[in-house]
Design a protein around this motif. Sequence first.
Motif, PDB file in Angstrom:
ATOM      1  N   SER A 173       1.092  -1.251   0.389  1.00 13.62           N
ATOM      2  CA  SER A 173      -0.171  -0.106  -0.118  1.00 13.62           C
ATOM      3  C   SER A 173       0.962   1.318   0.344  1.00 13.62           C
ATOM      4  N   ASN A 174       2.180   1.297   1.013  1.00 10.27           N
ATOM      5  CA  ASN A 174       2.987   2.237   0.802  1.00 10.27           C
ATOM      6  C   ASN A 174       3.305   2.934  -0.580  1.00 10.27           C
ATOM      7  N   PHE A 177       0.668   4.148  -2.839  1.00  6.37           N
ATOM      8  CA  PHE A 177       0.351   5.253  -2.445  1.00  6.37           C
ATOM      9  C   PHE A 177       2.064   6.391  -3.275  1.00  6.37           C
ATOM     10  N   GLU A 180       1.788   6.710  -7.038  1.00 12.02           N
ATOM     11  CA  GLU A 180       0.711   7.352  -7.226  1.00 12.02           C
ATOM     12  C   GLU A 180       1.436   8.478  -7.167  1.00 12.02           C
TER      13      GLU A 180
END
Length: 538
Positions: A173-174, A177, A180
Amino acid sequence: MHGLTYEQCMKLFEINRLITQSLDVKEVLRNLVNAAFDLVARADTIIIYESKEDGYLHFTDGIGIGSEAAKKIRFKPGESITGRVFQERKIYNISGDKSIELMRNMEYENMELYKKAVNFKKIKSVISAPLTYKDTCIGVIVVDNFEDDSGVFTEQETQIIEILANQAAIALSNSRFYEELQQRNNDLVYAQEVHHRFSKILIEGKGIPQIAQVLARILKHDVCYSETYTELSRSFPIVSSQEILGYLLFKQPVEQFSKLEKVAIEQAATSIVIELIKQNNLFEREIHLKEDLFLQLLDGVNITNLSGYEKIQEISSYSSITCVLIEGRIKPLWSLDSFISKERFLRNLERELRKIQDNVLLFCRGFEIIILFPKFTSVTFNNLKSIVEKGFLQDLDVILGIGRTVSVQALSETYLEAKESLHIAKSKIAESIVRFEDLGFERLWHGLDEKVLKKYVQDHLGKLMNKDNPDHFTLRKYVELNGKHKETAQELMIHPNTLTYRLKKIEEELSIDLRIKKDLLAIMTSFEMLDYLQENLL
């Protein structure tokens, strides 16, 4: 951490520290699988699958497995143990026949790749946990055992895999992010660079063709600008205030361009809107200037004293001049809701008129289009008529008024004649073009009061004003054939004696003698006036 040794706890804490310190997902996941391999004694392979945009689970990292074959595996949700864990979001800890049973729905290609990746070993037990972050499953971690026959993994081993799954979810997830954020930053930089390139074109006044050329270089793809499109999927609309001003056309569907390429297309479209607005402002200024110069010409100002519109000086070289006025019969010839419709209509019309005569001049006054022809011949008239009936204006309810050909000094005369002809054309449903020189008597009574005309017709035709009266048709046909008795009888398909009887009766009723030229002319004029009244005023 119930049941875990001190060394195991410290290993897990170390992994957690690495996750918070690094954004390199490959490094973090490599540490995770290594940690899992160290912490779970019976683990022969450890694999992490990640859910991608295509909806499939793809191999991300692993240990104890042939990565080249594993990289080609794509599990759909619900497929095999991995797909089930992803879909159901719960841990599977199974062994032996149960493992084989749950793997039976694996796609043939995936099965062959998996066998090759694990070197065709038979699973003894497997534990698989979902990588869940904020109620969203983003992947799966799988631990296979091929050697130990002691059954399912222990509660302690399960707890370790569950902790590592949570850490892997955080790492992925990190990473997402961060990627992105980087992508957004890159997109912003790219958009700024593209915007700068198009802004430079606008500042330098290079126009729409240059914008299309620059976009083509950015896309490495042919681009052109058009006011219409040939295929919707290969065109990008240029829109301002919900009005489509044109299209960017491509050789491939717009959807095939990448996200960044679409940003460039949007920037180009915005630049074209600005350029069109700028061009339209210049056009409107030119229109008002030309209108002012035309009004000065009507007032008799010497042409040599006029400046600001270069072509106006050409009038001084004309030996004669003819004015033609064009309007919409009922509504304007361009859309009032569009800022560019008027400009495009007038430019297209001027382009068509220059095919007739290169030195024709076009002006606009309100909704009235004024055209000055230096040489108006029968060929000119036929070409103009062709534009109205078959060409550029054929789909529009347009009317034309044409003045006489006069000297340049008499410009106001041909203009007023064209205006009067236009007014008459507006009320003649069957005619769209009226020439002043063809009007005949009509030009004389056009300005007279309606009551005066009605009184004249009433005095000379009486009850025969009514078309339903049989004698109306007889008398009209007689005057149309200039009093030719035999021809009239043939047209009416009656015996000449019958016609003589009818005419005698009409003469008595109207107190006239059709053999007298004055009386015959009065009747002819009355019929023309009657037609005029019915077409124009009634």
